[in-house]
Design a protein around this motif. Structure first.
Motif, PDB file in Angstrom:
ATOM      1  N   ASP A   1       0.163  13.631  -8.900  1.00 25.79           N
ATOM      2  CA  ASP A   1       0.477  12.254  -8.523  1.00 25.79           C
ATOM      3  C   ASP A   1      -0.200  11.818  -7.227  1.00 25.79           C
ATOM      4  O   ASP A   1      -0.026  10.683  -6.782  1.00 25.79           O
ATOM      5  CB  ASP A   1       1.997  12.064  -8.406  1.00 25.79           C
ATOM      6  CG  ASP A   1       2.622  12.933  -7.310  1.00 25.79           C
ATOM      7  OD1 ASP A   1       1.879  13.604  -6.567  1.00 25.79           O
ATOM      8  OD2 ASP A   1       3.866  12.936  -7.213  1.00 25.79           O
ATOM      9  N   ALA A   2      -0.959  12.708  -6.605  1.00 26.33           N
ATOM     10  CA  ALA A   2      -1.541  12.397  -5.293  1.00 26.33           C
ATOM     11  C   ALA A   2      -3.054  12.332  -5.316  1.00 26.33           C
ATOM     12  O   ALA A   2      -3.688  12.252  -4.261  1.00 26.33           O
ATOM     13  CB  ALA A   2      -1.082  13.436  -4.266  1.00 26.33           C
TER      14      ALA A   2
ATOM     15  N   ARG B   1      -6.786   9.682   2.244  1.00 29.93           N
ATOM     16  CA  ARG B   1      -5.859   9.830   3.371  1.00 29.93           C
ATOM     17  C   ARG B   1      -5.796  11.289   3.819  1.00 29.93           C
ATOM     18  O   ARG B   1      -5.755  11.585   5.016  1.00 29.93           O
ATOM     19  CB  ARG B   1      -4.465   9.345   2.985  1.00 29.93           C
ATOM     20  CG  ARG B   1      -4.332   7.847   2.829  1.00 29.93           C
ATOM     21  CD  ARG B   1      -2.911   7.468   2.464  1.00 29.93           C
ATOM     22  NE  ARG B   1      -2.748   6.027   2.346  1.00 29.93           N
ATOM     23  CZ  ARG B   1      -1.610   5.441   1.977  1.00 29.93           C
ATOM     24  NH1 ARG B   1      -0.552   6.182   1.696  1.00 29.93           N
ATOM     25  NH2 ARG B   1      -1.537   4.132   1.901  1.00 29.93           N
TER      26      ARG B   1
ATOM     27  N   ALA C   1      -5.142   9.949  -6.137  1.00 28.59           N
ATOM     28  CA  ALA C   1      -5.708   8.720  -5.579  1.00 28.59           C
ATOM     29  C   ALA C   1      -5.589   8.655  -4.065  1.00 28.59           C
ATOM     30  O   ALA C   1      -6.295   7.881  -3.415  1.00 28.59           O
ATOM     31  CB  ALA C   1      -5.023   7.501  -6.203  1.00 28.59           C
ATOM     32  N   ALA C   2      -4.683   9.462  -3.495  1.00 27.78           N
ATOM     33  CA  ALA C   2      -4.465   9.431  -2.050  1.00 27.78           C
ATOM     34  C   ALA C   2      -5.304  10.461  -1.311  1.00 27.78           C
ATOM     35  O   ALA C   2      -5.077  10.702  -0.126  1.00 27.78           O
ATOM     36  CB  ALA C   2      -2.980   9.650  -1.741  1.00 27.78           C
TER      37      ALA C   2
ATOM     38  N   PRO D   1       1.737   8.674   4.350  1.00 24.24           N
ATOM     39  CA  PRO D   1       2.402   9.943   4.071  1.00 24.24           C
ATOM     40  C   PRO D   1       2.633  10.744   5.340  1.00 24.24           C
ATOM     41  O   PRO D   1       1.907  10.619   6.325  1.00 24.24           O
ATOM     42  CB  PRO D   1       1.409  10.655   3.146  1.00 24.24           C
ATOM     43  CG  PRO D   1       0.089  10.052   3.463  1.00 24.24           C
ATOM     44  CD  PRO D   1       0.374   8.625   3.816  1.00 24.24           C
TER      45      PRO D   1
ATOM     46  N   THR E   1       0.802  -1.228   0.000  1.00 23.67           N
ATOM     47  CA  THR E   1       0.000   0.000   0.000  1.00 23.67           C
ATOM     48  C   THR E   1       0.824   1.262   0.000  1.00 23.67           C
ATOM     49  O   THR E   1       0.299   2.346  -0.245  1.00 23.67           O
ATOM     50  CB  THR E   1      -0.918   0.030   1.231  1.00 23.67           C
ATOM     51  OG1 THR E   1      -0.109   0.074   2.418  1.00 23.67           O
ATOM     52  CG2 THR E   1      -1.808  -1.188   1.289  1.00 23.67           C
ATOM     53  N   GLY E   2       2.129   1.139   0.272  1.00 22.27           N
ATOM     54  CA  GLY E   2       2.966   2.315   0.372  1.00 22.27           C
ATOM     55  C   GLY E   2       2.946   2.861   1.792  1.00 22.27           C
ATOM     56  O   GLY E   2       1.990   2.697   2.537  1.00 22.27           O
TER      57      GLY E   2
ATOM     58  N   TRP F   1       0.046  18.758  -1.256  1.00 20.30           N
ATOM     59  CA  TRP F   1      -0.138  17.325  -0.985  1.00 20.30           C
ATOM     60  C   TRP F   1       0.339  16.551  -2.202  1.00 20.30           C
ATOM     61  O   TRP F   1      -0.208  16.684  -3.299  1.00 20.30           O
ATOM     62  CB  TRP F   1      -1.614  17.052  -0.707  1.00 20.30           C
ATOM     63  CG  TRP F   1      -2.009  15.603  -0.573  1.00 20.30           C
ATOM     64  CD1 TRP F   1      -2.637  14.835  -1.507  1.00 20.30           C
ATOM     65  CD2 TRP F   1      -1.836  14.762   0.574  1.00 20.30           C
ATOM     66  NE1 TRP F   1      -2.862  13.576  -1.026  1.00 20.30           N
ATOM     67  CE2 TRP F   1      -2.385  13.504   0.264  1.00 20.30           C
ATOM     68  CE3 TRP F   1      -1.275  14.964   1.836  1.00 20.30           C
ATOM     69  CZ2 TRP F   1      -2.382  12.444   1.157  1.00 20.30           C
ATOM     70  CZ3 TRP F   1      -1.268  13.897   2.733  1.00 20.30           C
ATOM     71  CH2 TRP F   1      -1.814  12.666   2.390  1.00 20.30           C
ATOM     72  N   ASP F   2       1.406  15.760  -2.030  1.00 22.82           N
ATOM     73  CA  ASP F   2       1.911  14.949  -3.127  1.00 22.82           C
ATOM     74  C   ASP F   2       2.093  13.521  -2.652  1.00 22.82           C
ATOM     75  O   ASP F   2       1.650  13.161  -1.555  1.00 22.82           O
ATOM     76  CB  ASP F   2       3.202  15.534  -3.718  1.00 22.82           C
ATOM     77  CG  ASP F   2       4.336  15.637  -2.698  1.00 22.82           C
ATOM     78  OD1 ASP F   2       4.333  14.869  -1.710  1.00 22.82           O
ATOM     79  OD2 ASP F   2       5.225  16.486  -2.886  1.00 22.82           O
ATOM     80  N   GLN F   3       2.756  12.695  -3.454  1.00 28.36           N
ATOM     81  CA  GLN F   3       2.837  11.276  -3.118  1.00 28.36           C
ATOM     82  C   GLN F   3       3.690  10.993  -1.883  1.00 28.36           C
ATOM     83  O   GLN F   3       3.623   9.897  -1.309  1.00 28.36           O
ATOM     84  CB  GLN F   3       3.387  10.497  -4.309  1.00 28.36           C
ATOM     85  CG  GLN F   3       4.789  10.894  -4.727  1.00 28.36           C
ATOM     86  CD  GLN F   3       5.258  10.127  -5.941  1.00 28.36           C
ATOM     87  OE1 GLN F   3       4.609   9.193  -6.384  1.00 28.36           O
ATOM     88  NE2 GLN F   3       6.400  10.522  -6.497  1.00 28.36           N
ATOM     89  N   THR F   4       4.468  11.959  -1.440  1.00 29.11           N
ATOM     90  CA  THR F   4       5.272  11.776  -0.228  1.00 29.11           C
ATOM     91  C   THR F   4       4.560  12.279   1.019  1.00 29.11           C
ATOM     92  O   THR F   4       5.044  12.096   2.134  1.00 29.11           O
ATOM     93  CB  THR F   4       6.619  12.497  -0.353  1.00 29.11           C
ATOM     94  OG1 THR F   4       6.404  13.917  -0.446  1.00 29.11           O
ATOM     95  CG2 THR F   4       7.379  12.026  -1.578  1.00 29.11           C
TER      96      THR F   4
END
Length: 275
Positions: free
Chosen positions: A118-119, A125, A121-122, A23, A19-20, A36-39
């Motif tokens: 890139d974020a 969260r 889908a997240a 963040p 799932t990664g 808000w990005d993938q990190t």
């Protein structure tokens, strides 16, 4: 690193790989804006945007958006927003400016959260984190578009706007900019289906209908374009020529606030000025 001899630790490591990692979360009360990005999320210490008086040719749009953002900052009922239409006409600039104006009226009550491509889908969260805060947030998705055949993205956005179990929390509103009102691509073939020919089109428009406030932006007139140039030049103490400004727009094939600002940047650069 977790203890690999512990079965629970091994399960946790496996889930994290699938799932990664969760963040990183900042202090959600420490900054006027966040990315808000993938990190995860990172604070933006200064939110930059033109002043409201420099956003010309969009007076009706300014009134709607600034009023809605002010309501959100004050904790009143406010809409999710879709700003759609012509490129370069100040959609994202107006959102940033409206947030700055609301922050000036009610300091600390509102923050802007810009979602990186890139974020997307997240977002659940992010909603989970923001929903625990007393502060209000405007979550901003710039230049949103979905590829042909992407049914998951539009379905998720509809769910987040209303009705889904992972819908955005009460202290959060979404603001989306897009080049087309329907957000998703539309094709002439959709009109030619002999069985329920409107179904595909209506389904796509239903996504736009989830936004309580839908604001259209259109290419500006010559007078509006010149007014935008004049406003920027007056603000920065620059001399300019109307004919040259029109020629600049003609070479770019468009009149817009973005093209006006590019012309002003050229004028400032010629005389060694910073903007």
């Amino acid at each position: 690193m977790t203890d690999q001899g512990d079965p629970l630790a091994r399960i946790a490591d496996a889930l994290e790989r699938l799932t990664g990692a969760m963040p990183a979360m900042p202090d959600w009360n420490a900054a006027p804006a966040y990315v808000w990005d993938q990190t995860g999320a990172r604070p933006v210490t200064q939110l930059a945007a033109p002043t409201l008086d420099l956003l010309k040719g969009i007076d009706a749009q300014k009134a709607l958006v600034t009023a809605n953002v002010a309501r959100l900052a004050a904790g009143h009922a406010a809409h999710d927003m879709l700003l759609w239409g012509a490129r370069g006409m100040g959609k994202s600039a107006l959102l940033r400016t409206s947030v700055i104006a609301a922050q000036g009226q009610d300091p600390g009550t509102l923050a802007l959260v810009h979602v990186a491509p890139d974020a997307f889908a997240a977002l659940p969260r992010l909603f989970g984190a923001l929903g625990n805060e007393a502060r209000r947030f405007l979550v901003f998705i710039d230049d949103l578009g979905f590829a042909d055949g992407d049914s998951e993205g539009p379905r998720a956005l509809r769910s987040w706007l209303e009705g889904g179990v992972d819908a955005r929390p009460a202290n959060v509103r979404l603001a989306v900019t897009a080049n087309r009102r329907a957000i998703v691509p539309r094709h002439a073939s959709e009109q030619d289906d002999p069985i329920n020919p409107r179904d595909a089109v209506d389904d796509k428009l239903a996504l736009a209908d989830r936004f309580g406030l839908s604001v259209g932006f259109h290419a500006c007139s010559q007078d509006d374009y010149l007014a935008i140039v004049g406003g920027y030049c007056a603000s920065h103490g620059l001399q300019w020529d109307q004919g040259e400004a029109l020629e600049w727009a003609k070479r770019r094939g468009a009149r817009s606030g973005r093209v006006a600002w590019q012309f002003v940047t050229e004028l400032a650069g010629r005389i060694g000025r910073a903007l």
